[in-house]
Design a protein around this motif. Structure first.
Motif, PDB file in Angstrom:
ATOM      1  N   ARG A 168       0.833  -1.207   0.000  1.00 45.24           N
ATOM      2  CA  ARG A 168       0.000   0.000   0.000  1.00 45.24           C
ATOM      3  C   ARG A 168       0.863   1.251   0.000  1.00 45.24           C
ATOM      4  O   ARG A 168       0.539   2.245  -0.656  1.00 45.24           O
ATOM      5  CB  ARG A 168      -0.940  -0.015   1.210  1.00 45.24           C
ATOM      6  CG  ARG A 168      -2.157  -0.908   1.037  1.00 45.24           C
ATOM      7  CD  ARG A 168      -3.225  -0.602   2.080  1.00 45.24           C
ATOM      8  NE  ARG A 168      -2.758  -0.963   3.424  1.00 45.24           N
ATOM      9  CZ  ARG A 168      -2.939  -2.142   3.975  1.00 45.24           C
ATOM     10  NH1 ARG A 168      -3.563  -3.098   3.300  1.00 45.24           N
ATOM     11  NH2 ARG A 168      -2.513  -2.387   5.196  1.00 45.24           N
ATOM     12  N   ALA A 169       1.961   1.204   0.738  1.00 47.00           N
ATOM     13  CA  ALA A 169       2.867   2.358   0.767  1.00 47.00           C
ATOM     14  C   ALA A 169       3.460   2.609  -0.614  1.00 47.00           C
ATOM     15  O   ALA A 169       3.622   3.765  -1.034  1.00 47.00           O
ATOM     16  CB  ALA A 169       3.975   2.120   1.788  1.00 47.00           C
ATOM     17  N   ARG A 170       3.769   1.539  -1.340  1.00 44.09           N
ATOM     18  CA  ARG A 170       4.347   1.690  -2.673  1.00 44.09           C
ATOM     19  C   ARG A 170       3.319   2.211  -3.665  1.00 44.09           C
ATOM     20  O   ARG A 170       3.589   3.122  -4.449  1.00 44.09           O
ATOM     21  CB  ARG A 170       4.911   0.359  -3.165  1.00 44.09           C
ATOM     22  CG  ARG A 170       6.120  -0.133  -2.384  1.00 44.09           C
ATOM     23  CD  ARG A 170       6.595  -1.477  -2.885  1.00 44.09           C
ATOM     24  NE  ARG A 170       7.140  -1.392  -4.241  1.00 44.09           N
ATOM     25  CZ  ARG A 170       7.527  -2.450  -4.954  1.00 44.09           C
ATOM     26  NH1 ARG A 170       7.392  -3.659  -4.442  1.00 44.09           N
ATOM     27  NH2 ARG A 170       8.016  -2.285  -6.164  1.00 44.09           N
ATOM     28  N   THR A 171       2.106   1.651  -3.637  1.00 38.09           N
ATOM     29  CA  THR A 171       1.099   2.066  -4.613  1.00 38.09           C
ATOM     30  C   THR A 171       0.541   3.451  -4.308  1.00 38.09           C
ATOM     31  O   THR A 171      -0.042   4.091  -5.190  1.00 38.09           O
ATOM     32  CB  THR A 171      -0.058   1.046  -4.692  1.00 38.09           C
ATOM     33  OG1 THR A 171      -0.634   0.863  -3.386  1.00 38.09           O
ATOM     34  CG2 THR A 171       0.453  -0.296  -5.204  1.00 38.09           C
ATOM     35  N   ASP A 172       0.706   3.938  -3.073  1.00 41.88           N
ATOM     36  CA  ASP A 172       0.235   5.284  -2.733  1.00 41.88           C
ATOM     37  C   ASP A 172       0.976   6.356  -3.515  1.00 41.88           C
ATOM     38  O   ASP A 172       0.489   7.491  -3.630  1.00 41.88           O
ATOM     39  CB  ASP A 172       0.390   5.539  -1.232  1.00 41.88           C
ATOM     40  CG  ASP A 172      -0.719   4.914  -0.414  1.00 41.88           C
ATOM     41  OD1 ASP A 172      -1.716   4.488  -1.021  1.00 41.88           O
ATOM     42  OD2 ASP A 172      -0.572   4.825   0.824  1.00 41.88           O
ATOM     43  N   MET A 173       2.149   6.011  -4.059  1.00 35.82           N
ATOM     44  CA  MET A 173       2.909   6.997  -4.828  1.00 35.82           C
ATOM     45  C   MET A 173       2.333   7.186  -6.236  1.00 35.82           C
ATOM     46  O   MET A 173       2.718   8.113  -6.941  1.00 35.82           O
ATOM     47  CB  MET A 173       4.387   6.580  -4.927  1.00 35.82           C
ATOM     48  CG  MET A 173       4.652   5.382  -5.813  1.00 35.82           C
ATOM     49  SD  MET A 173       6.424   4.989  -5.972  1.00 35.82           S
ATOM     50  CE  MET A 173       6.842   4.557  -4.290  1.00 35.82           C
TER      51      MET A 173
END
Length: 215
Positions: free
Chosen positions: A149-154
């Motif tokens: 989720r942290a990666r796709t939030d970018m």
């Protein structure tokens, strides 16, 4: 018409695969190779839509050939066709840029479906291979979900939308239709997604999307 290059060092296997693919009028085998080096050369010469590669071949194995084909014939989608279902081979195939992983012991319909999927810009894992991937994801689901989720939030909202549809198995053309975009725009989004997330191929993108809960 989907143009296929078939690479396997066993004549009987090549004959069997060719016979299965011949049942689909939209698929034609344009060339056959008996080792990985020949597969690379024929990919350059014939520019096929799909390259089916056995893993264990002389001179250059299928996994190494997949990496070279991605560099010299990037328009060709690579699918690994093998009797070996080990996780090591699966991981190496995906890291090498393969868009499909098919088992020779699988249902013939899986072979045809896999060729269509990767030719359309999608990804395909044989059901047995997919089951192992899902099992591995579940084993570390909480940690992976947080990281994913942290990666796709970018990504931008549109890019996340494209990623979710990609992970659902839609081709670029199908995503374009669903989102009322031109196919070239979708290809651009997919390329940006892979670059920003540091992913090698659509299969890795689909796995990340599942981990992040986008599907």
């Amino acid at each position: 018409m989907i143009r296929v290059l078939l690479a396997d060092d066993e004549a009987m296997i090549r004959a069997g695969v060719r016979t299965i693919l011949a049942t689909d009028p939209d698929i034609t085998v344009v060339a056959e190779a008996v080792n990985g080096r020949e597969a690379v050369d024929l990919a350059i010469a014939h520019r096929p839509d799909v390259v089916l590669l056995d893993i264990r071949m002389p001179v250059l194995d299928g996994l190494a050939a997949a990496v070279e084909i991605a560099a010299v014939a990037p328009s060709a989608a690579v699918a690994i066709l093998t009797t070996f279902g080990d996780d090591e081979y699966l991981a190496r195939a995906l890291d090498g840029g393969a868009a499909g992983f098919l088992l020779k012991s699988g249902d013939p319909r899986e072979l045809v479906a896999g060729v269509h999927a990767v030719a359309g810009g999608g990804a395909y894992l044989a059901p047995k291979a997919a089951a192992r991937v899902i099992g591995q994801l579940r084993a570390g689901a909480l940690t992976r979900a947080t990281t994913a989720r942290a990666r796709t939030d970018m990504l931008t909202p549109r890019e996340r939308e494209v990623l979710s549809l990609l992970a659902a198995g839609l081709s670029n053309a199908q995503i374009a239709t669903r989102l009322n975009l031109v196919e070239g725009t979708v290809k651009g989004h997919v390329s940006t997604i892979l670059t920003r997330l540091d992913l090698a191929n659509r299969v890795q993108a689909a796995i990340l999307a599942h981990e992040a809960g986008l599907v």
